[in-house]
Scaffold this active site. Sequence first.
Site, PDB file in Angstrom:
ATOM      1  N   GLU A  59     -11.076   0.167  -6.869  1.00  0.00           N
ATOM      2  CA  GLU A  59      -9.815   0.474  -7.538  1.00  0.00           C
ATOM      3  C   GLU A  59      -8.825  -0.688  -7.467  1.00  0.00           C
ATOM      4  O   GLU A  59      -8.016  -0.883  -8.386  1.00  0.00           O
ATOM      5  CB  GLU A  59      -9.202   1.739  -6.940  1.00  0.00           C
ATOM      6  CG  GLU A  59      -8.802   1.617  -5.479  1.00  0.00           C
ATOM      7  CD  GLU A  59      -8.289   2.925  -4.897  1.00  0.00           C
ATOM      8  OE1 GLU A  59      -8.185   3.901  -5.656  1.00  0.00           O
ATOM      9  OE2 GLU A  59      -7.992   2.971  -3.693  1.00  0.00           O
ATOM     10  N   ASN A 116       0.851  -1.186   0.000  1.00  0.00           N
ATOM     11  CA  ASN A 116       0.000   0.000   0.000  1.00  0.00           C
ATOM     12  C   ASN A 116       0.889   1.239   0.000  1.00  0.00           C
ATOM     13  O   ASN A 116       2.065   1.177   0.344  1.00  0.00           O
ATOM     14  CB  ASN A 116      -0.918  -0.001   1.224  1.00  0.00           C
ATOM     15  CG  ASN A 116      -2.082   0.970   1.070  1.00  0.00           C
ATOM     16  OD1 ASN A 116      -1.982   2.133   1.417  1.00  0.00           O
ATOM     17  ND2 ASN A 116      -3.188   0.483   0.517  1.00  0.00           N
TER      18      ASN A 116
END
Length: 706
Positions: A511, A196
């Site tokens: 996403e 991330n």
Amino acid sequence: MKFLYILFVTAWCSFLNQAAYAQELKSPNGALTMAFYLDDAGRPTYQLAFKDKSVINPSHLGLELKDDEKSLLNDFNVLKTENSTFNNTWAPVWGEEKEITNHYNELAVSLKQNETSRIVVIRFRLFNEGLGFRYEFPQQENLVYFVIKEEKSQFAMTGDHTAFWIPGDYDTQEYDYTESKLSEISSKFNKAVTGNASQEQFSKTGVQTALMMKTANGLYVNLHEAALIDYSCMHLNLNEDTMVFESWLTPDVNGDKGYMQAPCNSPWRTIMVSDDARDILNSRMTLNLNEPCKIEDTSWIKPVKYIGVWWEMITGKSSWAYTNDLPAIQLGVTDYSKVKPNTTHAANNTKVKRYIDFASEHGFDGVLVEGWNQGWEDWFGKSKDYVFDFVTPYPDFDVEAIHDYAKSKGVKMIMHHETSGSTRNYERHLDKAYQFMKDNGYDAVKSGYVGNILPRGEHHYSQWIVNHYQYALEKAADYEVMVNAHEAVRPTGISRTYPNLIGNESARGTEFQAFGGSKPNHVTILPFTRLIGGPMDYTPGIFEMDISKLNPNNNSHVNSTIANQLALYVTMYSPLQMAADLPEHYEQFMDAFQFIKDVAIDWDKSVYLEAEPGHYITVARKEKGSDNWFVGNVNGVNSRTSNISLDFLEKGKKYMATIYSDAESAHYKTNPQAYSIITKKVTSKSKLSLLSAPGGGYAISIEALN
């Protein structure tokens, strides 16, 4: 069964008898029983049971303070207790139903610490579906300013439950869920952590809330928090030997976990429990533990269905940046008129007008445009403070002309504010940015906090940054701006108090389907976890699952069928719903797209028909101010037949149902675009049996005929 009941009663009586002080509290319907007492060391202790089944074993409460030898952990005696009952009904500005019942029994225990004479109040509220408790610190001489080293709230589990969890992290919740026994968390932790833009875990047994669990004896248990205000976000850390969760707060740059000034209080810690998973989804306890609406005139807060210039950038088909010529830019210094456009910049006048035309033609309220403002050439990963000014467009985006064009088409523009985690910069610009929005007809903003937080060393979920999100939200209310915050702290029901918070991301959204994909059962878990605190801007509606068709360099696949994507508009409740795919993809499947056009986004009533975390969810919702209903079903990895009754419909009334379902050959990976559409007349006596493919589901539009 009788033997188990005797065992439980014996254990419960033993629990009460061993206490130096004990008091019971029952839920209004009598199904839940909470007992509180001080143990021999003067430690506050509670236990919770549901229908003669223990849910929380004896668990201690308290706080460890920084540079304080005594802290607030033990040596307490009870000054007084106060019992009360509350029952009213309130109307949300938007929601899953037009009225919400707030009914609970309350016990407030005032404790005095013998050595220090400090006073702490622990307030318990017991609803039919669960327990909320918080710490309150009255104004007093011996406890004024204090720093929390750690909150020590315990949640002692009764066994090695099955849990749906994501890794405890100070900066992101954008993980796929892992289903495992509690005892397996540490062994599965490393695999559960995926990359991330900003992340930091604290323990191999740390997990985030809302945490959903199922016990061996069929109870559904959910742990979360409500009303997170001026406090750091709570995670949970498990002792795998004792099966006891303990609260773990997000630290600041100094490692401190809360700066407090009495009088003040903590957020509510929540425990939901039922023997029916539908009760967890139907609970409004999190909202009820928040303060009533503080915005006097809410007429400007309206649910929004929108499209946007977004998915093509997420997939890599287009770019946010205007040029590839500059390795770095400086706002107010870089002259964009002298650089070569990259021809992939999506936020240009021609393309945006195409989206406005599509929105107008098909009845959408708004159009979101990302990448419209200067600064995207070096926005990420540079620890850059003055990264955006939120008012200066690129040369190919004419703010005034786009506003006029959208207005002529009856469409509202939706603003995008990416902060790149630079919260100080955003606060410097907030007044000017919000005023710019109002001057140009933008009523809603999607804000983002991608990357590490500035000031450096702070985390997305620490007290200081939580306060920033709240500041931006309240400032937005001053300008009558609705907020959809991405990468912010997960919601805790604050939308009741500030209903201009019409959406959050704060979880793994659509996403990620373009970033390698999400598990096909992801959307059967999110309503039990992330959505417990408030609606999510999940951005559904993807019809082209093969991302390589948009970007040959991206081999990701959307792990969902088209019917599943349609169902998300009903199962993933939000007053803010995006049709996220490209207009040209909708134009290929206009018959399926009709459901997205028709589906409501605000509701009079919601009825959960089926639910099992990780496997399936089916919900029916009645459109606000209408006799029309919509039904959505999302399915996990195994094909199943969903059997539902339409007895929620008004008796004696006839309806026309349009059913969008998976074709027999549908499969999220091999045949995601296979669907069927049929229409049939139905009544409250009708029953339906529908196939839900792996990663599939169905959506139904039910229109009243008389």
